[in-house]
Design a protein around this motif. Sequence first.
Motif, PDB file in Angstrom:
ATOM      1  N   VAL A 252      66.847  37.934  56.758  1.00 33.88           N
ATOM      2  CA  VAL A 252      66.599  38.903  55.699  1.00 33.88           C
ATOM      3  C   VAL A 252      65.122  38.805  55.320  1.00 33.88           C
ATOM      4  O   VAL A 252      64.653  37.763  54.853  1.00 33.88           O
TER       5      VAL A 252
ATOM      6  N   VAL B 159      65.548  33.960  50.360  1.00 35.38           N
ATOM      7  CA  VAL B 159      65.269  34.908  51.441  1.00 35.38           C
ATOM      8  C   VAL B 159      64.593  34.184  52.598  1.00 35.38           C
ATOM      9  O   VAL B 159      64.009  33.110  52.432  1.00 35.38           O
TER      10      VAL B 159
ATOM     11  N   VAL C  22      61.663  42.161  40.528  1.00 34.88           N
ATOM     12  CA  VAL C  22      62.729  41.458  41.246  1.00 34.88           C
ATOM     13  C   VAL C  22      63.612  40.706  40.244  1.00 34.88           C
ATOM     14  O   VAL C  22      63.134  40.086  39.299  1.00 34.88           O
TER      15      VAL C  22
ATOM     16  N   VAL D 174      59.161  37.151  53.739  1.00 31.74           N
ATOM     17  CA  VAL D 174      58.713  38.150  52.771  1.00 31.74           C
ATOM     18  C   VAL D 174      57.675  39.049  53.438  1.00 31.74           C
ATOM     19  O   VAL D 174      56.945  38.605  54.333  1.00 31.74           O
TER      20      VAL D 174
ATOM     21  N   ALA E 120      62.471  40.054  52.849  1.00 36.59           N
ATOM     22  CA  ALA E 120      62.409  40.658  51.515  1.00 36.59           C
ATOM     23  C   ALA E 120      61.055  41.313  51.288  1.00 36.59           C
ATOM     24  O   ALA E 120      60.015  40.777  51.678  1.00 36.59           O
TER      25      ALA E 120
ATOM     26  N   CYS F 275      57.960  42.326  49.039  1.00 39.25           N
ATOM     27  CA  CYS F 275      57.208  42.047  47.823  1.00 39.25           C
ATOM     28  C   CYS F 275      56.319  43.264  47.587  1.00 39.25           C
ATOM     29  O   CYS F 275      55.256  43.395  48.220  1.00 39.25           O
TER      30      CYS F 275
ATOM     31  N   VAL G  76      64.827  44.153  53.124  1.00 38.30           N
ATOM     32  CA  VAL G  76      65.495  44.448  51.849  1.00 38.30           C
ATOM     33  C   VAL G  76      64.460  44.516  50.733  1.00 38.30           C
ATOM     34  O   VAL G  76      63.657  43.598  50.563  1.00 38.30           O
TER      35      VAL G  76
ATOM     36  N   VAL H   1      68.986  38.480  43.863  1.00 34.41           N
ATOM     37  CA  VAL H   1      68.533  37.871  45.121  1.00 34.41           C
ATOM     38  C   VAL H   1      69.499  36.768  45.538  1.00 34.41           C
ATOM     39  O   VAL H   1      69.946  36.711  46.692  1.00 34.41           O
TER      40      VAL H   1
ATOM     41  N   PHE I  58      67.017  44.027  45.584  1.00 38.81           N
ATOM     42  CA  PHE I  58      66.642  42.815  44.868  1.00 38.81           C
ATOM     43  C   PHE I  58      66.026  43.093  43.494  1.00 38.81           C
ATOM     44  O   PHE I  58      65.710  42.155  42.755  1.00 38.81           O
TER      45      PHE I  58
ATOM     46  N   LEU J 212      61.954  35.770  44.844  1.00 41.43           N
ATOM     47  CA  LEU J 212      62.501  35.999  46.192  1.00 41.43           C
ATOM     48  C   LEU J 212      62.683  34.677  46.934  1.00 41.43           C
ATOM     49  O   LEU J 212      63.730  34.431  47.543  1.00 41.43           O
TER      50      LEU J 212
END
Length: 267
Positions: A14, A54, A250, A57, A16, A18, A236, A255, A240, A49
Amino acid sequence: MQWPKEIFHVDKPVIAMCHLQALPGDPAYDTAGGMKKVIDKALADLTHLQDGGVDAVMFSNEFSLPYLTKVRPETTAAMARVIGEVMPSIKIPFGVNVLWDPIASIDLAAATGALFIREIISGVYASDFGLWNTNVGETVRHKMRLAPDLKLLYNIVPEAASYLGNRNIVDIAKSTVFNNRPDALCVSGLTAGAETDTQILSSVKAAVPGTVVLCNTGCRLENVERQLSVSDGAVVGSTFKIDGVFENAVDPARVKAFMDKVKSIRH
């Protein structure tokens, strides 16, 4: 197909998002808060995150709306400043996405040590941002000059755009893989946060079984098991955020709940 495990150390990673606040020169830039506010918000989101578990990022100038297909130097410079400021806090693999400019994304990756970019790298599109053209040959050669080990994630269903020409997504996936040898294909919904059609994901994955295929938008707690049963991982963002709303910060609880679910699926 082995490279995601080498970089992310898990199956079905995954990645994530930012999302950086509007930057200098962007219409929504907060001149009063300045770059300090952008950096502070980025650090807070990054922390939430990472603490939530996760696997990676990706920093993007998500709030540089409306997007440019060739960004100005101040955008790349500002993003490099933000990433440089938060670098001591980055504990997981990271990538960058300078919307929507693959050359600028490669420049930023080379400057910051990012391991991957996600971009519109190939194809021609009719979009909300005008006629959207690319030059994949030049982009790949630029990568080889600056960052030969950088992974290129090709978004083949760009948000707010459609492929110019009567070709279906399966044909696009096949020819993109044949001509360009992408490190991964990203399959998206219409906009950020819009659910990616599982049937489309399945069709693309079946068409290019030897290529990494990522679910690029709309992965949620209630559908992540289904999406990851087909795809090789997910990017994703909105899921989140507080209340799942794109514009919000977030939410650490969201998360953790999402990643707890993902980890239960992977094991």
